[in-house]
Every structure is written in C-alpha cells, then in structure tokens.
Scaffold this active site. Structure first.
Site, PDB file in Angstrom:
ATOM      1  N   GLY A 238      -8.474   4.218  -0.115  1.00  0.00           N
ATOM      2  CA  GLY A 238      -8.351   4.120   1.342  1.00  0.00           C
ATOM      3  C   GLY A 238      -8.046   2.729   1.873  1.00  0.00           C
ATOM      4  N   GLU A 263      10.073  -1.471   7.363  1.00  0.00           N
ATOM      5  CA  GLU A 263      11.337  -1.636   6.643  1.00  0.00           C
ATOM      6  C   GLU A 263      11.334  -0.783   5.386  1.00  0.00           C
ATOM      7  OE1 GLU A 263      12.439  -5.756   6.340  1.00  0.00           O
ATOM      8  OE2 GLU A 263      13.295  -5.389   4.374  1.00  0.00           O
TER       9      GLU A 263
HETATM   10  C1  LIG Z   1       1.510   2.429  -1.004  1.00  0.00           C
HETATM   11  C2  LIG Z   1       0.204   1.657  -1.166  1.00  0.00           C
HETATM   12  C3  LIG Z   1       0.238   0.435  -0.222  1.00  0.00           C
HETATM   13  C4  LIG Z   1      -0.968   2.551  -0.792  1.00  0.00           C
HETATM   14  O1  LIG Z   1      -2.176   1.812  -0.895  1.00  0.00           O
HETATM   15  P1  LIG Z   1      -3.577   2.512  -1.222  1.00  0.00           P
HETATM   16  O2  LIG Z   1      -4.643   1.534  -0.997  1.00  0.00           O
HETATM   17  O3  LIG Z   1      -3.528   3.174  -2.531  1.00  0.00           O
HETATM   18  O4  LIG Z   1      -3.617   3.600  -0.039  1.00  0.00           O
HETATM   19  P2  LIG Z   1      -4.776   4.633   0.291  1.00  0.00           P
HETATM   20  O5  LIG Z   1      -5.875   4.506  -0.705  1.00  0.00           O
HETATM   21  O6  LIG Z   1      -5.119   4.487   1.714  1.00  0.00           O
HETATM   22  O7  LIG Z   1      -4.022   6.034   0.089  1.00  0.00           O
HETATM   23  C5  LIG Z   1      -3.365   6.311  -1.132  1.00  0.00           C
HETATM   24  C6  LIG Z   1      -3.769   7.685  -1.686  1.00  0.00           C
HETATM   25  O8  LIG Z   1      -5.140   7.665  -2.050  1.00  0.00           O
HETATM   26  C7  LIG Z   1      -5.803   8.790  -1.498  1.00  0.00           C
HETATM   27  N1  LIG Z   1      -7.184   8.389  -1.204  1.00  0.00           N
HETATM   28  C8  LIG Z   1      -7.614   7.542  -0.255  1.00  0.00           C
HETATM   29  N2  LIG Z   1      -8.951   7.437  -0.310  1.00  0.00           N
HETATM   30  C9  LIG Z   1      -9.360   8.218  -1.310  1.00  0.00           C
HETATM   31  C10 LIG Z   1     -10.626   8.520  -1.864  1.00  0.00           C
HETATM   32  N3  LIG Z   1     -11.729   7.975  -1.396  1.00  0.00           N
HETATM   33  N4  LIG Z   1     -10.680   9.388  -2.901  1.00  0.00           N
HETATM   34  C11 LIG Z   1      -9.561   9.932  -3.401  1.00  0.00           C
HETATM   35  N5  LIG Z   1      -8.310   9.673  -2.919  1.00  0.00           N
HETATM   36  C12 LIG Z   1      -8.228   8.827  -1.898  1.00  0.00           C
HETATM   37  C13 LIG Z   1      -5.016   9.095  -0.249  1.00  0.00           C
HETATM   38  O9  LIG Z   1      -5.180  10.421   0.168  1.00  0.00           O
HETATM   39  C14 LIG Z   1      -3.616   8.810  -0.685  1.00  0.00           C
HETATM   40  O10 LIG Z   1      -3.125   9.934  -1.395  1.00  0.00           O
HETATM   41  P3  LIG Z   1      -1.539  10.311  -1.406  1.00  0.00           P
HETATM   42  O11 LIG Z   1      -0.802   9.139  -1.979  1.00  0.00           O
HETATM   43  O12 LIG Z   1      -1.485  11.511  -2.273  1.00  0.00           O
HETATM   44  O13 LIG Z   1      -1.155  10.557   0.000  1.00  0.00           O
HETATM   45  C15 LIG Z   1      -0.015   1.209  -2.652  1.00  0.00           C
HETATM   46  O14 LIG Z   1       0.042   2.339  -3.463  1.00  0.00           O
HETATM   47  C16 LIG Z   1       0.981   0.201  -3.134  1.00  0.00           C
HETATM   48  O15 LIG Z   1       0.812  -0.988  -2.912  1.00  0.00           O
HETATM   49  N6  LIG Z   1       2.044   0.676  -3.833  1.00  0.00           N
HETATM   50  C17 LIG Z   1       3.038  -0.184  -4.443  1.00  0.00           C
HETATM   51  C18 LIG Z   1       3.883  -0.928  -3.433  1.00  0.00           C
HETATM   52  C19 LIG Z   1       4.459  -0.068  -2.329  1.00  0.00           C
HETATM   53  O16 LIG Z   1       4.964   1.011  -2.555  1.00  0.00           O
HETATM   54  N7  LIG Z   1       4.379  -0.593  -1.099  1.00  0.00           N
HETATM   55  C20 LIG Z   1       4.861   0.058   0.092  1.00  0.00           C
HETATM   56  C21 LIG Z   1       6.261  -0.195   0.382  1.00  0.00           C
HETATM   57  S1  LIG Z   1       6.669  -1.849   0.692  1.00  0.00           S
END
Ligand SMILES: CC(C)(COP(=O)(O)OP(=O)(O)OC[C@H]1O[C@@H](n2cnc3c(N)ncnc32)[C@H](O)[C@@H]1OP(=O)(O)O)[C@@H](O)C(=O)NCCC(=O)NCCS
Length: 406
Positions: A238, A263
């Site tokens: 999250g 972007e």
């Molecule tokens: C995209 C990104 C920023 C998401 O960050 P994150 O901290 O993992 O985001 P969240 O935890 O809020 O949500 C991600 C997933 O975890 C899930 N999640 C969140 N809290 C959770 C919990 N407590 N238990 C289980 N799953 C959970 C969400 O439902 C979401 O699932 P989904 O991908 O199937 O929709 C990260 O994956 C990342 O940096 N990726 C690589 C770079 C990138 O793509 N950047 C964006 C474009 S520039």
C-alpha cells in the site's frame, strides 16, 4: 565460426537480469541473507537490448546500497571467465566498467569499505520537509513510513538523489536521469523510520516520485508526475498509494494548480492511480449511484478537478470505474447500458482511424470488400479493448472493496 566453438562461447552468455543481485543493507549480516536480494525487472539500458552479459560462468553482479543514504557497493563473483583470445576477437564484458558508467560516484569496490560506511546511516536524515506519515500493520509489528518533499538546494540532497535515481535503470522503462539543475522538478521521497539493532532511529529509503511543474494558461501550473518508484522490498503493502496521496495532498490546496497529470503511466501505476482517484471521488455528490447511472456529465469533471485536481480524461475513467461498481451486472439492461456507454467512448478514436483510412483512397475498396479492415475488424477491436478495460476496472473495484473492509 565452427559449431563447437559457437557452443563453447554460448556457454558464456548470461541473462543480466538473473545475474544482478540488488540489496538494501541495514546491518552487515544482511549480505549473508538470501532473503534480502531483489532482482531487476529490466537491465537493457546497461547491458543492451538482449539483456545478456558475455564472458562468465555463474556470474553474480552484486550491487548493494546502504539502506538509508544509499552508499553504493559494486562487485562481481563467477566460477570462470572466458580467456581473452586475439584470433577470435572475443573478450569478456567489463561488467564493473559498464555498470560504473551509470552509478553515482563514489562507489565502494571493497566490501570492507562498504561495511565501514554503513555507520553513516546512524546520522542520515531525509532532506526536505516532512509532509506525511502513516503506519502499516504487520504480523508482529507496526511500521512507520514518512514522505518528505525536498528541493535540490537542500543539504546533501543532490548527492542522495543521484544515488537514488540509479534504481530507475532496473524498474522504469526508457526513463532518463533528470536534469537536477531544472528547478521545475519537485521531489517526493518516502522512508521507513525504524530503530536499528543498536537502538538508534534510522531512515531507510523506500521509494520516490518526481513531479514536473508545467505551465498552464494564464497563470497556473499543471504538475505532471514523471517517475514513481517503490523499491521491490516495499512493494504491495500500500505504499505506492500512500505516496500518491501525499503528492495529491501537497497540491490540492493550491489555487495555482490546475490539475495533475501523469507521464506515460505503467499499467501498475495506472491501477494505483485509479484506486486512489476512484476512492476519493466516491465521496463526491456527482459520483453517487443515481448520477453515475445517468451518464458522465460536466459536474463530475468540475467536482473531480476542484476537489482532487483530477484532469478531465481521468475523471471520465473514474466515472466508468465507479459506474461499473454500482452496476448490477446480473441485470441485463443495466449491464448492457454500461457496456454501450463505455464502448461509445472507446469508439471515438477508432472512428477517427476508420475515417483516416477512408480518406486514403484505398480504404473505400478495403471497407467494401469486408477485408481485414472492415467494420467487423473494428467491432472486434472494440470488444477486445472493452474486455481488457473491464478486467482492469474489476481489479480496482476489488481493491476498493478490500480496503473498505479493513
Ligand atoms: C507501480 C508501483 C509504484 C506500485 O507501488 P506499490 O507500493 O507496490 O503500490 P501498492 O502497494 O499501493 O499497490 C500495489 C499492489 O499491491 C496490492 N496491495 C496493497 N496493499 C496490500 C496489502 N496490504 N496486501 C496485499 N496486497 C496489497 C494492491 O492491491 C496492488 O495490487 P494490483 O497491482 O494487483 O492492483 C511499484 O510497483 C513500482 O515502483 N513499480 C516499478 C516502477 C513503475 O512501474 N513505476 C510507475 C511508472 S513510472
């Protein structure tokens, strides 16, 4: 080159994504713990399109960072290295050199020197202003995360950011290192605040977002979120959503900010944005069930913009998500109305494309003949696009429902 020699050389080709081992090191013993290793998602910017390294067997490229201020260690291990041959003109890649070109100096090439530098994390504090703090409950403990908004002028920030942005090589496709002298960039950095084994309060780097202040007529700005990264050890709990909320909170109260754009969002980030925006908009009067079922309207655009700086295109997407959420899909008419409504929107660019095709003389023939570019072709594309979209919307709705139950 004969087959035997070719096979011999092939054995020295290694997948660079497999061989690279990244770590965020809090304590010296972390480097002996397999669980602290995380892998890149891509490495073509450093090792080329094929994402391979040539010249080694069982190569491990070790790129470690101290967990807080990101002191950097680089080293390699392998069981054998190809002997240099002048006749075939083949030689092993200079991995350290290839990587060093992208890393921010100074880099430690000795583990001892890296270990000595870990003490710096005892006094490392995030640059900038604390703008948000929140807690994540684990099985046995509660973890605290903080977001800081920093400026290039903040003490030690430029050097820190240069080290931090090296992570985008492995996780953000086609991303460039920023021009750190351009003061239109805003930097949002997330940290975990924790107590170390020795009892001192420390900050561990979690991720960051960069936002560019574009000009909007007549005297507004339109912040555009450019890079967002939550490092793999912190993903899926999250924190991405929380970082986005912190960014919104920083801009929402400002009258000069028109709306916020993103972007080229990755699918994962778009889902996260949809979740945050849909959750926010679900509190607005114009996004309640009776309004949603009547279709998208101007009030929705205005309310989404005025309350949450959501731009028109994203407001429409949020409407589609929230309308699907309140649509009874067992009711044939209600579900059909929904699909038609979304498909009409999806059809606009397709119609444009069809018109474009008509304009080139060829098209009339092509369309009449019912060839692959005929109406059926476009119907099929439309149906596929709709299905994919509904799948994505379903994931966002599930996340909203799950978080409502917490
Ligand atoms: C995209 C990104 C920023 C998401 O960050 P994150 O901290 O993992 O985001 P969240 O935890 O809020 O949500 C991600 C997933 O975890 C899930 N999640 C969140 N809290 C959770 C919990 N407590 N238990 C289980 N799953 C959970 C969400 O439902 C979401 O699932 P989904 O991908 O199937 O929709 C990260 O994956 C990342 O940096 N990726 C690589 C770079 C990138 O793509 N950047 C964006 C474009 S520039």
């Amino acid at each position: 080159m004969d087959d035997a020699l070719n096979a011999h050389l092939q054995a020295f080709v290694i997948d660079s994504n497999e061989s690279l081992e990244l770590r965020l090191v809090r304590e010296i013993q972390d480097v002996d713990d397999e669980k602290t290793i995380f892998k890149p998602e891509m490495s073509h910017q450093v090792f080329g399109e094929s994402e391979t390294i040539f010249g080694y067997r069982d190569l491990k490229v070790k790129l470690y960072y101290s967990a807080g201020c990101l002191e950097t260690y680089l080293g390699i291990d392998y069981t054998s290295k190809l002997k240099e041959t002048t006749d075939q003109n083949v030689k092993a890649d200079d991995v350290l050199q290839m990587l060093s070109n992208f890393l921010s100096s100074p880099v430690h090439y000795s583990l001892d020197s890296f270990f000595s530098s870990l003490v710096k994390d005892d006094t490392f504090v995030p640059a900038g202003e604390l703008i948000q703090a929140h807690y994540v409950k684990g099985n046995n403990s509660t973890r605290k995360f903080e977001v800081y908004k920093a400026h290039m002028g903040d003490r030690n920030f430029k050097e820190y950011h240069k080290r931090m942005q090296t992570f985008i090589l492995w996780y953000i496709d086609a991303a460039n290192f920023l021009d750190v002298d351009d003061d239109q960039w805003h930097y949002f950095n997330m940290f975990e605040r924790y107590v170390s084994a020795s009892g001192s309060v420390r900050y561990a780097t979690v991720g960051f977002a960069t936002v560019y202040q574009y000009y909007a007529y007549p005297n507004h700005t339109r912040p555009r979120i450019a890079q967002v990264l939550i490092l793999p050890p912190f993903q899926n709990i999250g924190l991405g959503a929380q970082l986005l909320r912190a960014i919104y909170a920083d801009y929402i109260g400002r009258s000069e900010v028109k709306d916020i754009t993103v972007e080229d969002p990755s699918p994962g980030f778009q889902r996260l944005r949809d979740y945050v925006d849909a959750t926010n908009c679900s509190t607005l009067p114009s996004f309640q069930k009776h309004c949603l079922l009547q279709g998208f309207n101007k009030t929705m655009t205005i309310e989404a913009r005025d309350n949450f700086k959501i731009n028109k295109r994203q407001a429409r997407r949020v409407y589609e998500i929230l309308r699907l959420k309140v649509t009874n899909i067992s009711n044939e008419t209600e579900y059909r109305d929904y699909r038609l409504n979304v498909k009409r929107r999806l059809n606009i660019p397709l119609k444009r494309e069809q018109r474009g095709l008509k304009n080139i003389e060829l098209s009339s023939k092509v369309l009449n003949q019912g060839s692959e570019f005929g109406p059926e072709y476009y119907m099929e594309i439309l149906e596929k696009e709709y299905r994919l979209l509904e799948e994505e919307y379903d994931k966002v709705i599930k996340r909203m429902e799950n978080s409502a139950q917490l």
